[in-house]
Design an enzyme around this catalytic site. Structure first.
Site, PDB file in Angstrom:
ATOM      1  N   ARG A 156       0.861  -1.089   0.090  1.00  0.00           N
ATOM      2  CA  ARG A 156      -0.158   0.021   0.128  1.00  0.00           C
ATOM      3  C   ARG A 156       0.736   1.145   0.154  1.00  0.00           C
ATOM      4  NH1 ARG A 156      -4.061   1.605   4.914  1.00  0.00           N
ATOM      5  NH2 ARG A 156      -5.574   2.966   3.742  1.00  0.00           N
ATOM      6  N   ASP A 438      -5.131   4.795  13.957  1.00  0.00           N
ATOM      7  CA  ASP A 438      -4.198   5.382  12.967  1.00  0.00           C
ATOM      8  C   ASP A 438      -4.756   6.441  12.327  1.00  0.00           C
ATOM      9  OD1 ASP A 438      -6.540   4.542  11.239  1.00  0.00           O
ATOM     10  OD2 ASP A 438      -5.497   2.914  10.364  1.00  0.00           O
TER      11      ASP A 438
END
Length: 546
Positions: A156, A438
């Site tokens: 990613r 996050d």
């Protein structure tokens, strides 16, 4: 092309990654697509401006009706290793070598190797993380299985909004995703393909089919340059923005030779409503801790449409990440409660037809795999075409009812501060009250605080109004709690700085589009990297590579 010297202590890794050939490849890749990256970012600004000026709402575009109405096209089938996507490990920043190796040893189907939401993109972290992927792909971790037998790596790269400060091409800092993608493909692409294990990617923060078209052009060009067959690269697009929800078929169509499906999450997607429509009172998002979950109409409709769209076109549909952490004591009531909570939420996704989802806690892998085995048949649910549902623009844009609680306001303040504190210490995620947080949860947290101040929202508890002054007072209360987590003077000072930065963000007249962009361009964050860079320059006996 100009490249900063190695971060301290990573000279060997730096030398492995930045060879003459890899630098030539990066230069060609970035020179080829840099202007088009700028164009898609300008297109985002243009669309937002048009919505603001017109007061209009997004819908399914008439210009692309032919794509949606054509029943004949489908995405290319994915390779065997992607057919079964039940449980991936999420938010795994590969610069964390120990956790990366544990993930490689795990029974998960895949690993989200995350240079985006769960990662803090310091120069050190990017070099360490990309080199760790290199080591895994070339079987250089002695205790890890060979790459052909390990969980598949779903790489990613950073999103379009992020830049890489350490490299300049033709006098410009380079787009972060091209830096990540280019190095990963140059050093690992062929090996992954030869081992029938990739190269596979997650694409973050895609807002339109034009951005998917750009990624497809990058994939085609890269495969040609590296001698890989067309369609070798497969990518899952994360639908993290409300505008992208209206273009899911078009996004799949643009990537039909390279698609590994679409992914739906909750917090980045919810935050995008504030990003695009936060100044409109009709889009006031209530307290996420009490009123926002995947059972609400706007999120349930989004997940249903994503599954229907993917399966209709032969693509896999995956769900978000379970952020809860299981307590250590498996016999405790808290352990049973946490497991039951994750099971209930993930069972909703399975029954909606998803083909897989993510967990953070490695101890959740096997229970969630068993959940799939109990409630599904075969490797995936592509046969669940979901013709039973019809999703309208009104469904996708229906805000849940509810208000704002004192608990929710303080919780959002805490998560926002702790995320900035984590970034200032070089970490992309942290643990708070039994779960991992996050940039996605930081995004929704600071978005809600900004929006509640903007609309002078009343608290359910006592009728107080969410003003700048109240948020500042509550921040002081939250800091009393958080300061107990600090064990050094330096940690206390960093936390105070994080609180100041958080208050800056939520008080801005204009909503900062991404908290990660804001931090990545902030002097305080940049200085924390530059100090090490200056030390490195002083030690260097030769000039930066050109």
């Amino acid at each position: 092309m100009e490249l900063s010297p190695s971060p301290p202590g990573l000279e060997a890794e730096y030398g492995t990654l930045f060879t003459a050939n890899s630098l030539r490849f990066l230069h060609k890749l970035i020179s080829k697509f840099d202007e088009e990256v700028d164009q898609v970012l300008r297109l985002r600004v243009s669309r937002k401006t048009q919505l603001d000026l017109s007061g209009g709402l997004p819908g399914f575009s008439e210009a692309t009706t032919h794509v949606r109405r054509d029943p004949t096209w489908r995405v290319l089938p994915v390779p065997p290793r992607l057919q079964k996507r039940h449980v991936d490990i999420g938010d795994l920043a590969p610069c964390d070598t120990q956790r990366f190796i544990q993930a490689l040893q795990s029974p998960a189907q895949g690993i989200q190797v995350d240079f985006d939401d769960g990662n803090c993109p310091t120069y050190h972290n990017q070099i360490k993380g990309i080199h760790n992927v290199y080591k895994a792909v070339h079987n250089q971790f002695p205790n890890a299985p060979p790459i052909s037998q390990a969980p598949v790596l779903m790489l990613r790269p950073r999103a379009w909004n992020m830049v890489e400060h350490s490299m300049m091409v033709e006098g410009k800092e380079v787009p972060g995703p091209l830096f990540d993608f280019g190095l990963l493909m140059f050093h690992c692409g062929k090996n992954l393909f030869e081992n029938k294990s990739g190269p596979f990617f997650y694409l973050s923060k895609v807002e339109s089919f034009m951005e998917a078209r750009l990624w497809n052009k990058i994939f085609v060009w890269t495969q040609q340059k590296l001698g890989l067959p067309l369609g070798s690269i497969k990518a899952t697009v994360l639908i993290e923005n409300v505008l992208a929800a209206f273009e899911m078929e078009e996004i799949l169509y643009e990537l039909r030779d390279h698609s590994a499906g679409l992914n739906c999450g909750i917090w980045d997607y919810s935050a995008s409503f504030v990003n695009k429509f936060g100044h409109r009172e009709a889009f006031l998002l209530p307290d996420r801790s009490k009123y926002v979950n995947m059972e609400k109409r706007f999120l349930r409709s989004y997940m249903d449409l994503l599954v229907q769209t993917c399966h209709r076109r032969g693509a896999l549909a995956t769900g978000g990440m379970a952020a809860l952490l299981l307590p250590q004591d498996q016999h405790s009531a808290s352990y049973r409660t946490a497991l039951a909570t994750v099971t209930r939420l993930k069972l909703l996704e399975i029954k909606a037809g998803v083909d897989g989802f993510m967990v953070y806690d490695l101890d959740l892998i096997e229970p969630m795999q068993k959940l799939f085995q109990l409630h599904t048949q075969g490797d995936n649910q592509l046969h669940q075409v979901r013709d039973d549902i019809t999703v309208t623009p009104e469904d996708l844009l229906s805000m849940p009812s509810g208000g704002v609680t004192l608990f929710g306001l303080k919780y959002n303040i805490a998560v926002g501060i702790l995320f900035i504190d984590a970034w200032l210490s070089g970490k992309g995620h942290f643990f708070y009250r039994g779960q991992v947080e996050d940039s996605a949860t930081a995004e929704i947290s600071r978005s809600q605080v900004w929006q509640w101040i903007r609309h002078q929202t009343q608290l359910e508890d006592d009728g107080r109004v969410a003003t700048r002054r109240l948020v500042a007072e509550l921040t002081q209360e939250v800091m009393m709690e958080l300061s107990t987590l600090c064990h050094t003077v330096r940690a206390e000072q960093r936390l105070l700085t994080a609180a100041d930065m958080f208050l800056e963000v939520v008080q801005k007249r204009d909503f900062p589009e991404f908290i990660t962009t804001y931090l990545n361009l902030d002097h305080t964050f940049l200085r924390s990297q530059t100090d090490g860079q200056m030390e490195s320059l002083a030690r260097a006996k030769h000039k930066p590579k050109l």
